[in-house]
Motif scaffolding. Structure first.
Motif, PDB file in Angstrom:
ATOM      1  N   ILE A 157      51.141  35.632  41.250  1.00 54.48           N
ATOM      2  CA  ILE A 157      50.636  34.992  40.030  1.00 54.48           C
ATOM      3  C   ILE A 157      49.985  36.010  39.100  1.00 54.48           C
ATOM      4  CG2 ILE A 157      48.873  33.390  39.159  1.00 54.48           C
ATOM      5  CD1 ILE A 157      49.536  31.637  41.670  1.00 54.48           C
ATOM      6  N   GLU A 158      49.176  36.892  39.658  1.00 48.22           N
ATOM      7  CA  GLU A 158      48.407  37.824  38.836  1.00 48.22           C
ATOM      8  C   GLU A 158      49.185  39.065  38.393  1.00 48.22           C
ATOM      9  OE1 GLU A 158      44.516  38.677  40.500  1.00 48.22           O
ATOM     10  OE2 GLU A 158      44.371  36.626  41.263  1.00 48.22           O
ATOM     11  N   PHE A 205      45.795  45.532  41.831  1.00 51.79           N
ATOM     12  CA  PHE A 205      45.367  44.245  42.370  1.00 51.79           C
ATOM     13  C   PHE A 205      44.336  44.442  43.486  1.00 51.79           C
ATOM     14  CE2 PHE A 205      45.911  40.814  45.497  1.00 51.79           C
ATOM     15  CZ  PHE A 205      45.698  39.694  44.698  1.00 51.79           C
ATOM     16  N   ASN A 264      40.388  43.307  43.337  1.00 53.03           N
ATOM     17  CA  ASN A 264      39.886  42.334  44.296  1.00 53.03           C
ATOM     18  C   ASN A 264      38.877  42.914  45.258  1.00 53.03           C
ATOM     19  OD1 ASN A 264      41.305  39.588  43.963  1.00 53.03           O
ATOM     20  ND2 ASN A 264      42.899  41.103  43.587  1.00 53.03           N
ATOM     21  N   ASP A 315      48.167  33.298  51.066  1.00 55.12           N
ATOM     22  CA  ASP A 315      47.336  33.223  49.870  1.00 55.12           C
ATOM     23  C   ASP A 315      47.320  34.564  49.136  1.00 55.12           C
ATOM     24  OD1 ASP A 315      45.343  31.853  48.122  1.00 55.12           O
ATOM     25  OD2 ASP A 315      44.050  33.462  48.905  1.00 55.12           O
ATOM     26  N   PHE A 316      47.232  35.653  49.884  1.00 58.42           N
ATOM     27  CA  PHE A 316      47.245  36.989  49.280  1.00 58.42           C
ATOM     28  C   PHE A 316      48.522  37.182  48.462  1.00 58.42           C
ATOM     29  CE2 PHE A 316      48.515  41.406  49.235  1.00 58.42           C
ATOM     30  CZ  PHE A 316      47.359  42.063  48.829  1.00 58.42           C
ATOM     31  N   CYS A 317      49.659  36.860  49.046  1.00 57.38           N
ATOM     32  CA  CYS A 317      50.938  37.050  48.350  1.00 57.38           C
ATOM     33  C   CYS A 317      51.080  36.114  47.155  1.00 57.38           C
ATOM     34  CB  CYS A 317      52.102  36.867  49.321  1.00 57.38           C
ATOM     35  SG  CYS A 317      52.258  38.232  50.489  1.00 57.38           S
ATOM     36  N   ARG A 318      50.571  34.908  47.285  1.00 58.65           N
ATOM     37  CA  ARG A 318      50.617  33.958  46.171  1.00 58.65           C
ATOM     38  C   ARG A 318      49.796  34.476  44.990  1.00 58.65           C
ATOM     39  NH1 ARG A 318      47.298  30.631  44.145  1.00 58.65           N
ATOM     40  NH2 ARG A 318      45.841  30.749  45.860  1.00 58.65           N
ATOM     41  N   ARG A 319      48.571  34.945  45.270  1.00 56.48           N
ATOM     42  CA  ARG A 319      47.715  35.475  44.202  1.00 56.48           C
ATOM     43  C   ARG A 319      48.312  36.737  43.585  1.00 56.48           C
ATOM     44  NH1 ARG A 319      42.955  37.361  45.455  1.00 56.48           N
ATOM     45  NH2 ARG A 319      43.344  37.579  47.668  1.00 56.48           N
ATOM     46  N   LEU A 320      48.868  37.610  44.421  1.00 53.53           N
ATOM     47  CA  LEU A 320      49.507  38.828  43.925  1.00 53.53           C
ATOM     48  C   LEU A 320      50.649  38.472  42.982  1.00 53.53           C
ATOM     49  CD1 LEU A 320      49.747  41.990  44.141  1.00 53.53           C
ATOM     50  CD2 LEU A 320      51.425  41.563  45.949  1.00 53.53           C
TER      51      LEU A 320
END
Length: 120
Positions: A72-73, A113, A117, A65-70
């Motif tokens: 995307i953002e 990031f 966060n 999830d961390f890598c996915r959000r990183l």
């Protein structure tokens, strides 16, 4: 015949090219280690002989999830630590084999990031 020419080229030019590549990788590694050391909540062991780092990110209980959000953002792609086994959860894999400006920008975006966060 082609294999012989490839061998000749490697003997003539390979050593210099290898030294240049290793110097580039060491410079990027040292830059990333220094950048990560300034980021609160990040701990990273110094690699023995790889072109990637495997820092632990405090509070990143789900590395996928961390890598996915990183991504995307910030448009920075890292590999989730869990992809390397259960012991990698909470860590990410950073490849530093890119050109220096790309590595610098990625470290800046990662720092931003993490800071954003931390406040959230």
């Amino acid at each position: 015949m082609r294999a012989q020419r490839a061998g000749e080229t490697a003997l003539l030019w390979g050593e210099r090219s290898l030294k240049e590549m290793l110097a580039h990788l060491k410079e990027n590694r040292d830059f990333c280690l220094a950048a990560l050391a300034k980021m609160p909540g990040v701990t990273v062991p110094k690699p023995e002989g790889a072109f990637y780092l495997f820092p632990k990110i405090e509070g990143a209980a789900d590395s996928m999830d961390f890598c996915r959000r990183l991504l995307i953002e910030t448009k920075v792609g890292l590999a989730p630590g869990v992809a390397f086994g259960a012991g990698g959860e909470g860590s990410v894999r950073i490849c530093y084999a890119a050109e220096k400006p790309i590595v610098q920008e990625a470290m800046d975006r990662l720092a931003g990031f993490l800071a954003a966060n931390k406040r959230a």
